[in-house]
Design an enzyme around this catalytic site. Structure first.
Site, short mmCIF file in Angstrom:
data_model
loop_
_atom_site.label_atom_id
_atom_site.label_comp_id
_atom_site.label_asym_id
_atom_site.label_seq_id
_atom_site.Cartn_x
_atom_site.Cartn_y
_atom_site.Cartn_z
N GLU A 43 0.84 -1.21 0.00
CA GLU A 43 0.00 0.00 0.00
C GLU A 43 0.87 1.26 0.00
O GLU A 43 1.85 1.35 0.76
CB GLU A 43 -0.90 -0.01 1.25
N LYS A 116 -10.05 2.76 -2.31
CA LYS A 116 -10.26 2.16 -0.99
C LYS A 116 -11.59 2.60 -0.40
O LYS A 116 -11.85 3.80 -0.23
CB LYS A 116 -9.09 2.57 -0.09
N CYS A 153 -5.91 -2.78 2.24
CA CYS A 153 -5.64 -2.69 3.68
C CYS A 153 -6.88 -2.81 4.57
O CYS A 153 -7.38 -3.90 4.72
CB CYS A 153 -4.84 -1.43 3.98
#
Lengths: 296, 296
Positions: A43, A116, A153
């Site tokens: 990431e 995300k 994540c």
């Protein structure tokens, strides 16, 4: 069997963003030399994890998508004929920034992006300050190596995200990530956290009959000067690949950079789903409350 | 800390249903003698696992809820002052039978029932023949020891079930279960299956910040005569308890009966949810497709 050789590039962040991208590209070249067809980066691989403190000047480092980093990754993807999953700090507009994964196909085209969706915020990870939550939903990306369910994540803790990718036909789940310990955490808490992180993702692989890749940072990154947010982060590495029964296929070091190369059989998921046909039996008539915040 | 001492009674089925219920009650008495306040029995604990073959006469063994077994469990719950989670073959009407968990409170009252929502059907586990899918939804049960999210066996593979129980305020997830190997499975497949079963449930504990109990059968049960469905089932035991980070607190034998007694801190989940506040960040605006069969 439909095997894809994948490489997970687990790195220690360097000081300079350009140096980091160059190092990533060198690592991609080395991965391609092993025969890897798919490369997953960690990431926000272009530099240090900058969310340890809230600072407005950090937004200067954000870039459009497509933009310079996408172009650099495009060039190396095309030159090597590999699929690359990168993770960038996207500037979409003044005041609208995202934590965005980019998928470069083996011919260099931008196959897709994922913004995300779940944004964390806890001491040392002030992401809600930097990242507008994604608005593209959970849509996998078609590439030369298969349909990729790319998540990022914090998404890895949410079964809903993995489920929606699987239901859209993803053949592989991929998580660029940046997670580590507070250096003051005692050893038993460290073990619980690392094991929980691995276990919940293996659970997504099992519940959805899909293989999964998670590529994490490694090494210590100090808190910025005058930070009020703790003692820095000791990223725990441990990037791994598992199969559709959650079985670990390969696992990287907790402490050192590593290019983890692993063969993934994208065909085995169908055999596993015949044995464990969860999608046949989901009680969609009784799941309505999943769309609520809380059932009260 | 708010500690509950729980007992998981992992048994080898006997031949006679009445003998099995008597043996369960003896085991509950022994568990109470250890100070246990909550007892979890295995799935369909009143006898052999009868779903290895489809036979209409098996429905004769079903009983109303409340009914004789509920009454027997009620009496022992009241006498000992323990909460009991049992698992019965419910006859609701001619042609409508369920796989039903019953929760007897510490005063003997029937605190609630849960009808298994996800029904499996695969060789040796012909449950779709026997059990009408539950129609009570995912509703936890309030008891003297806390709010219990009782689910049953196949439910354990579905993150949606655990999530809905957690969102309704469950403080503990409980799974009576009956799962084992096909004796012809090779050893590596056995390890993958057992580990997947444990891992996916630990994943629910982690994703929801809740402790979890799973109580399984143990031992070999042969296939009925003339069964077309295989070589019997070797139930793998391995009943376990884990905490809200998925950490294993206690684990039973793979091969032998056992009363697994474990202390569960029902208060720790709130601390874990402050560290990992997943419920804060669920993207309920983007989860609509979870109510579809498939996203096509």
């Amino acid at each position: 069997m439909r095997t894809v050789k994948a490489a997970l590039i687990q790195r220690v962040a360097q000081a300079e963003r350009c140096a980091d991208l160059d190092a990533c590209i060198q690592a991609i070249r080395a991965a391609a030399a092993t025969g890897s067809q798919l490369v997953l980066l960690q990431e926000l691989h272009n530099g240090a994890y900058f969310c340890q403190r809230e600072r407005t000047e950090v937004f200067d480092a954000a870039e459009p998508v497509p933009g310079p980093s996408t172009a650099a990754l495009r060039d190396v993807a095309a030159a090597l004929g590999v699929v690359i999953v990168g993770s960038l700090f996207e500037r979409r507009a003044a005041g609208v920034y995202h934590n965005t994964a980019v998928v470069l196909d083996a011919d260099g085209s931008l196959a897709g992006v994922y913004r995300k969706m779940h944004i964390p915020d806890d001491p040392g990870y002030y992401e809600k300050f930097y990242f507008t939550p994604g608005d593209l939903g959970f849509v996998p990306v078609d590439t030369a190596v298969g349909r990729l369910g790319v998540l990022v994540c914090w998404d890895q803790w949410f079964p809903e995200a993995a489920r929606l990718m699987a239901m859209a036909g993803a053949e592989l789940l991929l998580y660029p990530t940046a997670i580590g310990w507070d250096p003051t955490d005692p050893e038993d808490e460290r073990r619980r956290q690392l094991d929980a992180w691995r276990t919940v993702q293996r659970g997504h692989a099992i519940a959805n009959g899909l293989p999964l890749l998670a590529c994490n940072r490694v090494g210590f990154e100090p808190a910025p000067a005058a930070a009020d947010s703790g003692d820095g982060i000791l990223f725990w590495g441990s990037s791994f690949a598992c199969g559709p029964q959650g079985e670990i296929l390969a696992s990287a070091s907790e402490t050192a950079p590593e290019c983890l190369v692993v063969d993934i059989d994208l065909g085995r998921g169908e055999a596993v789903r015949r044995l464990w046909p969860f999608f046949r039996d989901r009680r969609i008539d009784a799941y309505g409350d999943l769309l609520k915040r809380w059932r009260d």
